[in-house]
Scaffold this motif. Structure first.
Motif, PDB file in Angstrom:
ATOM      1  N   LYS A 275      41.542  33.740  24.579  1.00 31.21           N
ATOM      2  CA  LYS A 275      40.858  33.592  25.944  1.00 31.21           C
ATOM      3  C   LYS A 275      42.453  33.160  26.727  1.00 31.21           C
ATOM      4  O   LYS A 275      42.633  33.926  27.603  1.00 31.21           O
ATOM      5  CB  LYS A 275      39.924  31.881  26.410  1.00 31.21           C
ATOM      6  N   ALA A 276      43.470  32.369  26.131  1.00 28.09           N
ATOM      7  CA  ALA A 276      44.759  32.715  25.944  1.00 28.09           C
ATOM      8  C   ALA A 276      45.181  33.855  26.378  1.00 28.09           C
ATOM      9  O   ALA A 276      46.399  33.295  27.581  1.00 28.09           O
ATOM     10  CB  ALA A 276      45.697  31.454  25.642  1.00 28.09           C
ATOM     11  N   SER A 277      45.496  34.594  25.514  1.00 25.31           N
ATOM     12  CA  SER A 277      46.072  35.842  25.205  1.00 25.31           C
ATOM     13  C   SER A 277      45.731  36.214  26.303  1.00 25.31           C
ATOM     14  O   SER A 277      46.530  37.888  27.174  1.00 25.31           O
ATOM     15  CB  SER A 277      46.208  36.155  23.989  1.00 25.31           C
ATOM     16  N   ILE A 278      44.670  36.636  26.692  1.00 21.81           N
ATOM     17  CA  ILE A 278      43.621  37.845  27.182  1.00 21.81           C
ATOM     18  C   ILE A 278      44.491  37.308  28.802  1.00 21.81           C
ATOM     19  O   ILE A 278      44.803  38.157  29.683  1.00 21.81           O
ATOM     20  CB  ILE A 278      42.457  37.395  27.713  1.00 21.81           C
ATOM     21  N   THR A 279      44.632  35.759  29.525  1.00 25.09           N
ATOM     22  CA  THR A 279      44.767  35.473  30.304  1.00 25.09           C
ATOM     23  C   THR A 279      45.958  36.032  31.005  1.00 25.09           C
ATOM     24  O   THR A 279      46.608  36.559  31.510  1.00 25.09           O
ATOM     25  CB  THR A 279      44.652  33.930  30.724  1.00 25.09           C
ATOM     26  N   GLU A 280      47.151  35.873  29.317  1.00 24.64           N
ATOM     27  CA  GLU A 280      48.693  36.121  29.819  1.00 24.64           C
ATOM     28  C   GLU A 280      48.555  37.876  30.219  1.00 24.64           C
ATOM     29  O   GLU A 280      49.660  37.470  30.531  1.00 24.64           O
ATOM     30  CB  GLU A 280      49.338  35.523  28.146  1.00 24.64           C
ATOM     31  N   THR A 281      48.006  37.591  29.292  1.00 25.70           N
ATOM     32  CA  THR A 281      48.316  39.238  29.053  1.00 25.70           C
ATOM     33  C   THR A 281      47.893  40.489  30.652  1.00 25.70           C
ATOM     34  O   THR A 281      48.962  41.402  30.983  1.00 25.70           O
ATOM     35  CB  THR A 281      47.603  40.757  27.668  1.00 25.70           C
ATOM     36  N   ALA A 282      47.347  39.862  31.758  1.00 26.30           N
ATOM     37  CA  ALA A 282      47.159  40.148  32.046  1.00 26.30           C
ATOM     38  C   ALA A 282      48.050  40.097  33.393  1.00 26.30           C
ATOM     39  O   ALA A 282      48.908  41.620  34.210  1.00 26.30           O
ATOM     40  CB  ALA A 282      46.021  39.288  33.492  1.00 26.30           C
ATOM     41  N   ASP A 283      49.570  39.978  32.985  1.00 21.73           N
ATOM     42  CA  ASP A 283      50.771  39.474  34.304  1.00 21.73           C
ATOM     43  C   ASP A 283      51.386  40.180  32.872  1.00 21.73           C
ATOM     44  O   ASP A 283      53.124  40.507  33.476  1.00 21.73           O
ATOM     45  CB  ASP A 283      51.370  38.006  34.646  1.00 21.73           C
ATOM     46  N   SER A 284      51.449  40.501  32.080  1.00 17.55           N
ATOM     47  CA  SER A 284      52.089  41.804  30.723  1.00 17.55           C
ATOM     48  C   SER A 284      52.670  42.745  31.114  1.00 17.55           C
ATOM     49  O   SER A 284      52.524  43.234  32.204  1.00 17.55           O
ATOM     50  CB  SER A 284      52.209  41.738  29.637  1.00 17.55           C
ATOM     51  N   VAL A 285      54.515  42.999  31.224  1.00 10.25           N
ATOM     52  CA  VAL A 285      54.867  44.055  31.607  1.00 10.25           C
ATOM     53  C   VAL A 285      54.515  45.393  30.488  1.00 10.25           C
ATOM     54  O   VAL A 285      55.041  47.001  30.949  1.00 10.25           O
ATOM     55  CB  VAL A 285      57.052  44.042  31.825  1.00 10.25           C
ATOM     56  N   ASN A 286      53.938  44.812  29.694  1.00 12.86           N
ATOM     57  CA  ASN A 286      53.581  45.471  28.872  1.00 12.86           C
ATOM     58  C   ASN A 286      52.039  46.126  28.499  1.00 12.86           C
ATOM     59  O   ASN A 286      51.566  46.568  28.140  1.00 12.86           O
ATOM     60  CB  ASN A 286      53.641  45.642  27.557  1.00 12.86           C
ATOM     61  N   LEU A 287      51.620  45.884  29.382  1.00 16.08           N
ATOM     62  CA  LEU A 287      50.138  45.363  29.830  1.00 16.08           C
ATOM     63  C   LEU A 287      49.858  47.443  29.448  1.00 16.08           C
ATOM     64  O   LEU A 287      47.917  47.651  29.441  1.00 16.08           O
ATOM     65  CB  LEU A 287      49.351  45.322  31.166  1.00 16.08           C
ATOM     66  N   ASN A 288      50.810  47.542  30.612  1.00  9.49           N
ATOM     67  CA  ASN A 288      49.962  49.869  30.739  1.00  9.49           C
ATOM     68  C   ASN A 288      50.953  50.139  29.972  1.00  9.49           C
ATOM     69  O   ASN A 288      50.613  51.910  29.714  1.00  9.49           O
ATOM     70  CB  ASN A 288      49.950  50.079  32.027  1.00  9.49           C
ATOM     71  N   LYS A 289      51.346  49.759  28.675  1.00 13.12           N
ATOM     72  CA  LYS A 289      52.019  50.111  27.874  1.00 13.12           C
ATOM     73  C   LYS A 289      51.030  51.060  26.346  1.00 13.12           C
ATOM     74  O   LYS A 289      50.075  50.254  26.668  1.00 13.12           O
ATOM     75  CB  LYS A 289      53.538  49.970  27.460  1.00 13.12           C
ATOM     76  N   THR A 290      52.003  52.075  25.544  1.00 18.60           N
ATOM     77  CA  THR A 290      50.676  52.378  24.608  1.00 18.60           C
ATOM     78  C   THR A 290      51.379  52.364  23.586  1.00 18.60           C
ATOM     79  O   THR A 290      52.564  52.435  23.710  1.00 18.60           O
ATOM     80  CB  THR A 290      50.370  53.773  24.960  1.00 18.60           C
ATOM     81  N   SER A 291      51.194  52.179  22.283  1.00 12.57           N
ATOM     82  CA  SER A 291      51.636  52.032  21.221  1.00 12.57           C
ATOM     83  C   SER A 291      50.915  53.649  20.144  1.00 12.57           C
ATOM     84  O   SER A 291      49.904  52.872  19.791  1.00 12.57           O
ATOM     85  CB  SER A 291      51.379  50.818  20.351  1.00 12.57           C
ATOM     86  N   GLY A 292      51.382  54.621  20.206  1.00 12.23           N
ATOM     87  CA  GLY A 292      50.844  55.750  19.595  1.00 12.23           C
ATOM     88  C   GLY A 292      49.165  55.872  20.625  1.00 12.23           C
ATOM     89  O   GLY A 292      49.910  56.336  21.799  1.00 12.23           O
ATOM     90  N   THR A 293      48.020  56.047  20.220  1.00 14.13           N
ATOM     91  CA  THR A 293      47.497  55.968  21.362  1.00 14.13           C
ATOM     92  C   THR A 293      46.322  54.567  21.484  1.00 14.13           C
ATOM     93  O   THR A 293      45.122  54.821  22.036  1.00 14.13           O
ATOM     94  CB  THR A 293      45.310  56.715  20.953  1.00 14.13           C
TER      95      THR A 293
END
Length: 227
Positions: A184-202
């Protein structure tokens, strides 16, 4: 706010080193007796890469640990090639002197646990990038989407399946509560992450990171390593 990378390290210490280990250590401590070499040939055997086999001064436990991780995730040497092979071998070299030389529960310490976590993280990175899309462990989780686009229940179900496959048992209520809180905490935190829309491969980078973290905490726990 702590980055996801920082949280991965923190949760590895908290959940594996203190929380989950503290909960189930008594059940696995009896498994620290002498164990025979895995039926899976070592990573790497003389038929694979002779130059990496029987390294002088090698702690044989590093091989047994790597073999165990691969076997528990249904991986083979064929899943490791090129830079993946190199990075895992480098991690083995860095960690081989930090694991206990003897299968004795009295020798388990924080350095060893963190070394196992680091090695497990490399194995899990390859697993998530190459096998997650076809693994039943990730049923219901779409790693191409952001973490919040996958239901918390699906992430938790993935952790449940990992525990069943790798530990051979279901999560206990207190373990499940800790994992649920982390997800739950990780999902909440990633909402503001600069990497949210970045990809690693697909894969979405943050979803891949969360998957690697979950895999690492399960795989590096004593119940997985000393089956």
């Amino acid at each position: 706010m702590m980055s996801l990378a920082g949280k991965i390290k923190s949760i590895g210490i908290l959940v594996v080193g203190i929380g989950l280990c503290g909960v189930f250590f008594n059940n696995c401590a009896g498994s620290f007796g002498e164990i025979e070499s895995s039926s899976l040939s070592s990573f790497c055997s003389p038929t694979c890469h002779p130059e990496t086999a029987n390294i002088e001064g090698e702690n044989i436990d590093i091989r047994q640990t790597t073999e165990s991780y691969m076997s528990l995730l249904n991986m083979s040497k064929a899943d490791f090639a090129g830079t993946d092979f190199t990075e895992v071998m480098n991690e083995q070299k860095r960690r081989r002197s930090l694991l206990p030389q003897d299968r004795n529960s009295a020798l388990v310490n924080s350095v060893g646990v963190l070394s196992q976590s680091s090695l497990a993280g490399e194995i899990c990175r390859v697993f998530v990038s190459k096998k997650a899309a076809t693994s039943t462990l990730f049923t219901g989780v779409d790693l191409q989407k952001t973490p919040s686009e996958t239901a918390e229940a699906a992430w938790l179900a993935t952790y449940d399946r990992m525990a069943e496959q790798i530990w051979g048992r279901a999560l206990r209520p207190e373990e499940r509560a800790a994992v649920s809180e982390f997800i739950k905490a990780s999902i909440t935190e990633t909402a503001d992450s600069v990497n949210l829309n970045k990809t690693s491969g697909t894969q979405n980078l943050e979803s891949a990171n969360l998957a690697i973290m979950m895999c690492t905490t399960v795989l590096s726990a004593p119940e997985a390593t000393f089956l």
